[in-house]
Design a protein around this motif. Structure first.
Motif, PDB file in Angstrom:
ATOM      1  N   PRO A 145     -45.417  41.285 -41.297  1.00  0.00           N
ATOM      2  CA  PRO A 145     -44.118  40.789 -40.823  1.00  0.00           C
ATOM      3  C   PRO A 145     -44.254  39.464 -40.072  1.00  0.00           C
ATOM      4  CG  PRO A 145     -44.545  43.053 -40.072  1.00  0.00           C
ATOM      5  CD  PRO A 145     -45.818  42.540 -40.648  1.00  0.00           C
ATOM      6  N   CYS A 146     -43.351  38.545 -40.321  1.00  0.00           N
ATOM      7  CA  CYS A 146     -43.324  37.267 -39.596  1.00  0.00           C
ATOM      8  C   CYS A 146     -43.069  37.576 -38.115  1.00  0.00           C
ATOM      9  CB  CYS A 146     -42.214  36.386 -40.167  1.00  0.00           C
ATOM     10  SG  CYS A 146     -41.753  34.998 -39.115  1.00  0.00           S
ATOM     11  N   PRO A 147     -43.902  37.043 -37.208  1.00  0.00           N
ATOM     12  CA  PRO A 147     -43.721  37.345 -35.784  1.00  0.00           C
ATOM     13  C   PRO A 147     -42.385  36.838 -35.242  1.00  0.00           C
ATOM     14  CG  PRO A 147     -45.446  35.688 -36.111  1.00  0.00           C
ATOM     15  CD  PRO A 147     -45.044  36.166 -37.465  1.00  0.00           C
ATOM     16  N   SER A 148     -41.787  35.890 -35.935  1.00  0.00           N
ATOM     17  CA  SER A 148     -40.548  35.331 -35.423  1.00  0.00           C
ATOM     18  C   SER A 148     -39.308  36.064 -35.954  1.00  0.00           C
ATOM     19  CB  SER A 148     -40.505  33.849 -35.779  1.00  0.00           C
ATOM     20  OG  SER A 148     -39.274  33.297 -35.509  1.00  0.00           O
ATOM     21  N   CYS A 149     -39.284  36.366 -37.280  1.00  0.00           N
ATOM     22  CA  CYS A 149     -38.060  36.960 -37.840  1.00  0.00           C
ATOM     23  C   CYS A 149     -38.280  38.335 -38.472  1.00  0.00           C
ATOM     24  CB  CYS A 149     -37.436  36.021 -38.873  1.00  0.00           C
ATOM     25  SG  CYS A 149     -38.358  35.963 -40.416  1.00  0.00           S
ATOM     26  N   GLY A 150     -39.540  38.743 -38.637  1.00  0.00           N
ATOM     27  CA  GLY A 150     -39.812  40.074 -39.177  1.00  0.00           C
ATOM     28  C   GLY A 150     -39.885  40.136 -40.694  1.00  0.00           C
ATOM     29  N   ARG A 199     -34.003  32.001 -50.968  1.00  0.00           N
ATOM     30  CA  ARG A 199     -34.897  33.155 -51.165  1.00  0.00           C
ATOM     31  C   ARG A 199     -34.980  33.985 -49.888  1.00  0.00           C
ATOM     32  NH1 ARG A 199     -37.756  29.376 -54.017  1.00  0.00           N
ATOM     33  NH2 ARG A 199     -39.124  28.866 -52.294  1.00  0.00           N
ATOM     34  N   HIS A 200     -35.165  33.294 -48.776  1.00  0.00           N
ATOM     35  CA  HIS A 200     -35.327  33.993 -47.505  1.00  0.00           C
ATOM     36  C   HIS A 200     -34.044  34.720 -47.102  1.00  0.00           C
ATOM     37  CE1 HIS A 200     -36.874  34.686 -43.436  1.00  0.00           C
ATOM     38  NE2 HIS A 200     -35.621  34.466 -43.067  1.00  0.00           N
ATOM     39  N   LEU A 201     -32.927  33.997 -47.161  1.00  0.00           N
ATOM     40  CA  LEU A 201     -31.683  34.558 -46.619  1.00  0.00           C
ATOM     41  C   LEU A 201     -31.066  35.618 -47.536  1.00  0.00           C
ATOM     42  CD1 LEU A 201     -30.314  31.261 -45.073  1.00  0.00           C
ATOM     43  CD2 LEU A 201     -31.262  33.224 -43.834  1.00  0.00           C
ATOM     44  N   VAL A 204     -46.467  32.687 -39.272  1.00  0.00           N
ATOM     45  CA  VAL A 204     -45.010  32.544 -39.231  1.00  0.00           C
ATOM     46  C   VAL A 204     -44.528  32.258 -40.656  1.00  0.00           C
ATOM     47  CG1 VAL A 204     -43.129  31.122 -38.316  1.00  0.00           C
ATOM     48  CG2 VAL A 204     -45.080  31.707 -36.863  1.00  0.00           C
ATOM     49  N   CYS A 205     -43.382  32.839 -41.066  1.00  0.00           N
ATOM     50  CA  CYS A 205     -42.944  32.670 -42.457  1.00  0.00           C
ATOM     51  C   CYS A 205     -42.452  31.251 -42.722  1.00  0.00           C
ATOM     52  CB  CYS A 205     -41.848  33.686 -42.797  1.00  0.00           C
ATOM     53  SG  CYS A 205     -40.207  33.234 -42.219  1.00  0.00           S
ATOM     54  N   ALA A 206     -42.400  30.889 -44.011  1.00  0.00           N
ATOM     55  CA  ALA A 206     -42.064  29.514 -44.399  1.00  0.00           C
ATOM     56  C   ALA A 206     -40.670  29.121 -43.918  1.00  0.00           C
ATOM     57  CB  ALA A 206     -42.166  29.380 -45.912  1.00  0.00           C
ATOM     58  N   PHE A 207     -39.738  30.075 -43.900  1.00  0.00           N
ATOM     59  CA  PHE A 207     -38.379  29.737 -43.460  1.00  0.00           C
ATOM     60  C   PHE A 207     -38.363  29.427 -41.959  1.00  0.00           C
ATOM     61  CE2 PHE A 207     -34.122  30.856 -41.853  1.00  0.00           C
ATOM     62  CZ  PHE A 207     -33.378  29.933 -42.565  1.00  0.00           C
ATOM     63  N   CYS A 208     -39.015  30.252 -41.161  1.00  0.00           N
ATOM     64  CA  CYS A 208     -39.049  29.991 -39.714  1.00  0.00           C
ATOM     65  C   CYS A 208     -39.767  28.673 -39.417  1.00  0.00           C
ATOM     66  CB  CYS A 208     -39.719  31.144 -38.972  1.00  0.00           C
ATOM     67  SG  CYS A 208     -38.697  32.628 -38.933  1.00  0.00           S
ATOM     68  N   ARG A 209     -40.814  28.364 -40.228  1.00  0.00           N
ATOM     69  CA  ARG A 209     -41.495  27.077 -40.036  1.00  0.00           C
ATOM     70  C   ARG A 209     -40.544  25.924 -40.335  1.00  0.00           C
ATOM     71  NH1 ARG A 209     -46.041  29.282 -42.894  1.00  0.00           N
ATOM     72  NH2 ARG A 209     -45.588  27.865 -44.606  1.00  0.00           N
TER      73      ARG A 209
HETATM   74 ZN    ZN Z   1     -39.766  34.206 -40.209  1.00  0.00          ZN
END
Ligand code: ZN
Ligand code: AMP
Ligand code: FES
Length: 302
Positions: free
Chosen positions: A276-281, A138-140, A288-293
């Motif tokens: 926006p996720c602070p790590s990936c936007g 989903r994320h990618l 932080v979004c679930a994927f970055c977590r």
């Molecule tokens: Zn992220």
């Protein structure tokens, strides 16, 4: 058995349509189903750039082929999930198709680009592999589409897939999921529109389409899917369809027509506040979004 359109000998019978087709008329039928689906649900506007997510299976490779033939500006996206020889074979199949049809293939690789594979993520999070896999997909899919400037992401979910998901959601009255069962999820706030142009075609039709078009596809299911609930729902629906052809399509399309709107408020509420996720936007409801977590957890967990 004669072809319904041209009266030549038929190669496939479609009981749901009370019809049989010869090879060229069957391919025409498949194109028509996809064209009508895209029109009916306003999936792709003229001039849009489409990214089709391809797994190397019959549905997504068939879809890419159909979208090229229908004249869309479409590239492929392959995601390497690191699921052993299954991923190696699906990647090879996808690259081969892209080369034969002269299509442009975007590739994202979990192990190379993010440092982990699906089996490792499953181990670290102690959840079934499909959970990390689904989250990563989903994320990618979305981030690859945003990065590449695409307007729409298309996936190869077919009628059998969608009817099985609906069946599972109705069995448990998962109202929030029922609100997201539409074949089009509109884009907004960093989410690219997602569409499923194959919902008017079944699994058997897609397999026949690929065989008749000479498209080589990976036949095996993902090893992690064997025996899961989703496949059980498909079998149950196939047994019903056998008794009463057309039930599967009626179940899904009548739901879209008569009931899906009842569940959209629940789904809308959940999509309310995105930042926006602070790590990936990427857009996210949390910090932080679930994927970055997930990426972090796997890094720390090892
Ligand atoms: Zn992220
Ligand atoms: P699945 O979730 O495996 O049932 O696949 C559903 C759809 O997701 C497929 O029809 C493809 O469009 C897409 N998909 C699945 N796996 C991949 C992958 N590894 N790379 C790109 N797209 C994929
Ligand atoms: Fe995702 Fe198998 S775990 S495709």
């Amino acid at each position: 058995m004669k072809c319904r359109r041209c009266k030549e000998p038929a190669v496939i019978e479609l009981r749901r349509h009370n019809a049989a087709f010869c090879s060229p008329c069957f391919l025409h039928h498949c194109r028509e189903q996809v064209r009508r689906c895209i029109d009916e649900f306003k999936m792709i506007e003229p001039g849009s750039r489409v990214l089709v997510a391809v797994s190397g299976g019959k549905d997504s490779l068939g879809l890419w082929d159909l979208l090229i033939d229908l004249g869309y500006d479409v590239d492929g996206l392959y995601l390497g999930l690191g699921i052993g020889s299954y991923s190696d074979a699906s990647g090879d199949m996808t690259r081969r198709f892209a080369a034969t049809r002269g299509g442009h293939l975007v590739e994202v690789d979990l192990p190379a680009d993010f440092g982990f594979d699906v089996p490792t993520a499953a181990q670290v999070t102690r959840r079934v592999p499909c959970s990390a896999c689904g989250l990563s997909k989903r994320h990618l899919f979305n981030s690859a589409a945003v990065d590449g400037g695409y307007d729409v992401v298309a996936t190869g979910h077919n009628l059998d897939d969608e009817a099985a998901v609906l069946f599972g959601n109705v069995l448990r009255w998962n109202t929030d999921y029922l609100g997201r069962q539409a074949p089009v999820l509109p884009g907004r706030d960093g989410f690219v529109r997602k569409v499923k142009p194959l919902v008017r075609l079944g699994e058997r039709e897609m397999a026949a389409y690929c065989v008749l078009r000479g498209i080589d596809y990976i036949v095996e299911e993902c090893p992690n899917a064997v025996g899961n609930k989703h496949l059980g729902y498909k079998e149950a629906l196939n047994a019903i369809e056998e008794q009463s052809p057309g039930s599967k399509a009626a179940f899904y399309f009548e739901f879209l027509d008569k009931a899906s709107h009842l569940f959209t408020p629940a789904a809308d509420a959940e999509r309310a506040d995105l930042t926006p996720c602070p790590s990936c936007g990427s857009p996210t409801t949390g910090d932080v979004c679930a994927f970055c977590r997930l990426v972090d957890r796997v890094r720390v967990g090892r």
